[in-house]
Design a protein around this motif. Structure first.
Motif, short mmCIF file in Angstrom:
data_model
loop_
_atom_site.label_atom_id
_atom_site.label_comp_id
_atom_site.label_asym_id
_atom_site.label_seq_id
_atom_site.Cartn_x
_atom_site.Cartn_y
_atom_site.Cartn_z
N LEU A 264 40.21 -0.13 117.31
CA LEU A 264 40.32 0.40 118.66
C LEU A 264 41.69 0.18 119.28
O LEU A 264 42.05 0.85 120.26
CB LEU A 264 39.26 -0.24 119.56
N ALA A 265 42.47 -0.73 118.74
CA ALA A 265 43.82 -0.96 119.27
C ALA A 265 44.86 -0.10 118.58
O ALA A 265 46.05 -0.19 118.90
CB ALA A 265 44.20 -2.44 119.13
N HIS A 266 44.43 0.75 117.65
CA HIS A 266 45.38 1.47 116.81
C HIS A 266 45.19 2.98 116.90
O HIS A 266 44.14 3.51 116.56
CB HIS A 266 45.23 1.02 115.35
N ARG B 223 41.90 10.30 124.15
CA ARG B 223 40.61 9.62 124.21
C ARG B 223 40.45 8.61 123.07
O ARG B 223 40.99 8.82 121.98
CB ARG B 223 39.46 10.63 124.14
N ARG B 224 39.70 7.54 123.34
CA ARG B 224 39.30 6.66 122.26
C ARG B 224 38.37 7.45 121.34
O ARG B 224 37.55 8.26 121.82
CB ARG B 224 38.61 5.41 122.79
N THR B 225 38.47 7.20 120.06
CA THR B 225 37.94 8.15 119.09
C THR B 225 37.04 7.49 118.06
O THR B 225 37.31 6.38 117.60
CB THR B 225 39.11 8.85 118.37
N GLY C 202 39.31 4.53 116.62
CA GLY C 202 40.74 4.42 116.89
C GLY C 202 41.06 4.63 118.35
O GLY C 202 40.23 5.12 119.14
N ALA C 203 42.28 4.25 118.72
CA ALA C 203 42.77 4.44 120.08
C ALA C 203 43.18 5.90 120.28
O ALA C 203 43.35 6.67 119.33
CB ALA C 203 43.96 3.52 120.33
N PRO D 256 34.77 12.00 120.68
CA PRO D 256 34.85 10.98 121.72
C PRO D 256 34.06 9.75 121.26
O PRO D 256 32.95 9.89 120.73
CB PRO D 256 34.19 11.65 122.92
N LEU D 257 34.61 8.59 121.46
CA LEU D 257 33.98 7.38 120.95
C LEU D 257 32.53 7.27 121.41
O LEU D 257 31.63 6.96 120.61
CB LEU D 257 34.77 6.15 121.42
#
Length: 462
Positions: free
Chosen positions: A131-133, A356-358, A343-344, A312-313
């Motif tokens: 999630l930070a990448h 969007r977070r993915t 991922g970010a 979308p996450l």
């Protein structure tokens, strides 16, 4: 530069698509890239760049000049103090990672295929997990782009920032990525942990699972109720002595899936029986510790076909539940697991992770007719949940489908029309997924700088 050969046959890595360009050139210097693009433009020939050919679709195909960058490779400069590395576009991710490791550096995140070229991976939205990448393109700090007029533009966040954002994920339609400067970090090790859980448990707690480690992924065989969870955590622990052997366990499973795919090609309903209906993990909770790039990637000797969508996450769990219903209703399965990563967001206008977070949902299949039909069955499910297709993987989307899914689609099209008004870098495939080049209404870029970029220092070639 190797001599252009009229009428060669070219096929991508998976052997699923091919073309017969009128000319195939393999440059080794930027001057040769410039000369080839300029000459093609003067004679009205389209140009498509290609790296390692790992796109599963016709992205690289052309009936004009195919510019093969496989010989245009090498590390040009490493600036450890700035945390930057500059490479030629045809350099593979594996070569880059090994060169950085020898210097005590690394890329912060990678996908699974080390054989992809840097330019190709950036251009198609290649990504790892965590999630930070964001995707690999977000690690680009500077690039040199050979445009349709045979000139070289140096782009970064300060020089032509909108063009820079567009060029980071451009499918090779804005020009040839000549050199790329990427952000790097001090070398780090990763601890690899495995466990299994019921799929519904993972989906019900999806947000918590996605954030539980630096890098996470899970795999799931759709006829089963449990998923295999993989967590990677940065660690100061030393590399495990038998890490190489443990890493190849994934490769062995890839080979097994390929063999099952061949055996089950007549009837995909037989795949669960061939694979074994029950799967019990015998792996201990902590498997091994190794250098980051060797954990992120693994050899994949069996050729296959893959589809992946970026969702979308928050929509990913429902998409997977719908996917389960669709596959079980059809009773057709692939021997490969569904792979889920996260991922970010990204700010490159055509990045599948844009804005969007993915959650990334990938299905790999053997190269057989029945399995390809399986991809066609699941694509609408992912699309209905807000999915954007990975630009380097199989999909049937058109520009009409894709345009509403990207808020800055019009910006990209304006930049494309300004840099390549005559469609030198266009093809039947890019016309399908992006639409034809349309005249720009107003200039959006400034003239390119002439001469070499003093910021690119030539080093030891790595």
């Amino acid at each position: 530069m190797s001599t252009g050969q009229p009428g060669p046959r070219w096929r991508n890595w998976s052997g699923t698509v091919g073309c017969r360009p009128t000319q195939l050139l393999a440059p080794t210097t930027e001057d040769e890239v410039v000369a080839a693009v300029r000459a093609a433009g003067e004679r009205g020939s389209p140009v498509r760049p290609v790296g390692s050919g790992h796109s599963f679709n016709a992205l690289a195909c052309t009936d004009g000049l195919l510019l093969d960058l496989s010989r245009y490779r090498g590390v040009l400069a490493v600036d450890a103090a700035a945390g930057e590395v500059t490479v030629l576009g045809g350099t593979t991710l594996g070569e880059l990672a090994e060169a950085l490791d020898r210097r005590g550096l690394a890329l912060a995140n990678l996908g699974t295929l080390a054989e992809q070229s840097v330019a190709g991976a950036i251009s198609t939205g290649n990504h790892g997990s965590g999630l930070a990448h964001a995707p690999l393109s977000a690690q680009v700090v500077r690039l040199r782009l050979v445009t349709a007029d045979g000139r070289v533009r140096t782009l970064d966040a300060d020089r032509e920032p909108e063009v820079f954002r567009c060029a980071r994920t451009a499918l090779g339609t804005l020009g040839v990525l000549s050199t790329v400067t990427l952000r790097c970090v001090p070398q780090f090790n990763l601890r690899v942990s495995y466990r299994t859980e019921p799929l519904d448990t993972v989906l019900d707690g999806f947000a918590d699972w996605a954030a539980e480690a630096d890098h996470v992924a899970f795999s799931w065989l759709p006829w089963q109720e449990r998923a295999g969870l993989r967590a990677l955590r940065v660690t100061a622990a030393p590399r495990t002595r038998d890490a190489v052997r443990r890493r190849y366990a994934t490769t062995i499973d890839e080979v097994r899936c390929g063999l099952i795919g061949l055996a089950g090609r007549a009837d995909t309903r037989a795949v669960p029986w061939l694979k074994g209906r029950r799967w019990r993990s015998t792996r201990p909770a902590v498997e091994y510790v190794d250098a980051s790039h060797r954990v992120f990637t693994f050899p994949q000797p069996v050729k296959f076909l893959a589809l992946e969508h970026a969702l979308p996450l928050e929509a990913t769990p429902d998409a997977l539940r719908a996917l389960r219903r669709t596959l079980r209703r059809a009773g057709a399965y692939s021997p490969y697991s569904v792979l889920v990563r996260v991922g970010a967001g990204d700010d490159s206008p055509l990045s599948p992770a844009y804005g969007r977070r993915t959650g990334y949902v990938n299905l790999t299949v053997p190269r057989t007719a029945g399995q390809v039909e399986l991809l066609r069955a699941i694509e609408p499910v992912l699309r209905d949940h807000g999915g954007r297709p990975h630009w380097g993987k199989a999909h049937t989307a058109t520009a009409e489908v894709l345009a509403p899914r990207y808020r800055e689609w019009a910006l990209f099209q304006r930049v494309r029309a300004t840099l390549d008004p005559d469609g030198v870098f266009a093809s039947d495939y890019t016309d399908r997924v992006l639409g034809p080049v349309r005249p720009a209404r107003a200039p959006t870029v400034v003239p390119a700088q002439a001469g070499p970029d003093p910021a690119v220092a030539v080093g030891d070639g790595g």
